[in-house]
Design a protein around this motif. Structure first.
Motif, short mmCIF file in Angstrom:
data_model
loop_
_atom_site.label_atom_id
_atom_site.label_comp_id
_atom_site.label_asym_id
_atom_site.label_seq_id
_atom_site.Cartn_x
_atom_site.Cartn_y
_atom_site.Cartn_z
N LYS A 34 36.86 22.73 -21.77
CA LYS A 34 35.81 21.71 -21.72
C LYS A 34 34.45 22.40 -21.70
O LYS A 34 34.33 23.56 -21.30
CB LYS A 34 35.98 20.82 -20.49
N GLN A 35 33.44 21.70 -22.14
CA GLN A 35 32.07 22.23 -22.06
C GLN A 35 31.23 21.22 -21.29
O GLN A 35 30.88 20.16 -21.79
CB GLN A 35 31.49 22.48 -23.45
N ASP A 36 30.98 21.53 -20.03
CA ASP A 36 30.15 20.66 -19.21
C ASP A 36 28.86 21.36 -18.77
O ASP A 36 28.07 20.80 -18.02
CB ASP A 36 30.92 20.12 -18.01
N LYS A 37 28.64 22.57 -19.24
CA LYS A 37 27.39 23.28 -18.98
C LYS A 37 26.46 22.98 -20.15
O LYS A 37 26.29 23.79 -21.06
CB LYS A 37 27.65 24.77 -18.82
N VAL A 38 25.89 21.79 -20.14
CA VAL A 38 25.11 21.29 -21.26
C VAL A 38 23.63 21.23 -20.92
O VAL A 38 23.23 21.29 -19.76
CB VAL A 38 25.62 19.89 -21.69
N SER A 39 22.82 21.09 -21.95
CA SER A 39 21.37 21.06 -21.80
C SER A 39 20.90 19.65 -21.42
O SER A 39 21.06 18.71 -22.19
CB SER A 39 20.70 21.49 -23.11
N ILE A 40 20.31 19.54 -20.24
CA ILE A 40 19.74 18.26 -19.79
C ILE A 40 18.48 17.95 -20.61
O ILE A 40 18.25 16.82 -21.01
CB ILE A 40 19.40 18.33 -18.28
N THR A 41 17.71 18.98 -20.90
CA THR A 41 16.46 18.82 -21.67
C THR A 41 16.71 18.15 -23.01
O THR A 41 15.93 17.32 -23.46
CB THR A 41 15.80 20.20 -21.90
N ASN A 42 17.82 18.50 -23.67
CA ASN A 42 18.14 17.96 -24.99
C ASN A 42 19.08 16.77 -24.94
O ASN A 42 19.62 16.36 -25.98
CB ASN A 42 18.76 19.06 -25.86
N ASN A 43 19.32 16.20 -23.76
CA ASN A 43 20.24 15.06 -23.60
C ASN A 43 21.62 15.34 -24.18
O ASN A 43 22.26 14.46 -24.75
CB ASN A 43 19.67 13.79 -24.24
#
Length: 115
Positions: A34-43
Motif C-alpha cells: 500500500k502507499q499511504d505516505k502521500v503528499s497532502i500539499t498535492n491532495n
C-alpha cells in the motif's frame, strides 16, 4: 513536512518457470505494498496494496515458429496502481482524484515467426 508526490510503493515480481522438450510455462506473481505516505500539499490519495497472478504457456513447433497463450490477473483482482492516472471527473463511478483501476482478468494468444 510533507511526503513527496507520486512515489511508487515497494513492489516485487516473482517468476516460477518450467521448461520441457517443446514447451515451457511461467507463473508470475506481482505484489505491491500500500502507499499511504502521500503528499497532502498535492491532495494525493493513498492506494491499497495488491497481488496478481499471471500464467503463460509457450509451445515451439520449430526453431522459427512458436505459439504463446496466457492469462493475466487470473483471479480478476480489482486494484489500482499508485502511479496510474487519476479520475478528474466529478459524479463518476470512480471517486474524484482516485487512482484509475487496472485491467481485470484478460486472456491473450500470439503466434511468432522468426526469419
Amino acid at each position: 513536512d510533507d511526503n513527496l508526490y507520486r512515489i511508487a510503493p515497494a513492489n516485487a515480481a516473482i517468476n516460477l518457470h518450467y521448461s520441457a522438450d517443446k514447451w515451457d510455462a511461467t507463473i508470475t506473481g506481482k505484489l505491491s505494498a500500500k502507499q499511504d505516505k502521500v503528499s497532502i500539499t498535492n491532495n494525493e490519495t493513498s492506494t491499497a496494496g495488491y497481488g496478481t497472478l499471471n500464467l503463460s504457456l509457450n509451445y515451439y513447433w520449430s526453431s522459427t515458429f512458436s505459439a504463446r497463450i496466457g492469462v493475466d490477473n487470473l483471479f480478476d483482482k480489482h486494484y489500482a496502481n499508485h502511479l496510474s492516472g487519476r479520475n478528474r471527473v466529478i459524479n463518476n463511478d470512480i471517486a474524484f482524484r482516485a487512482a484509475l483501476p487496472e485491467e481485470g482478468m484478460s486472456a491473450w494468444a500470439e503466434l511468432n515467426y522468426q526469419f
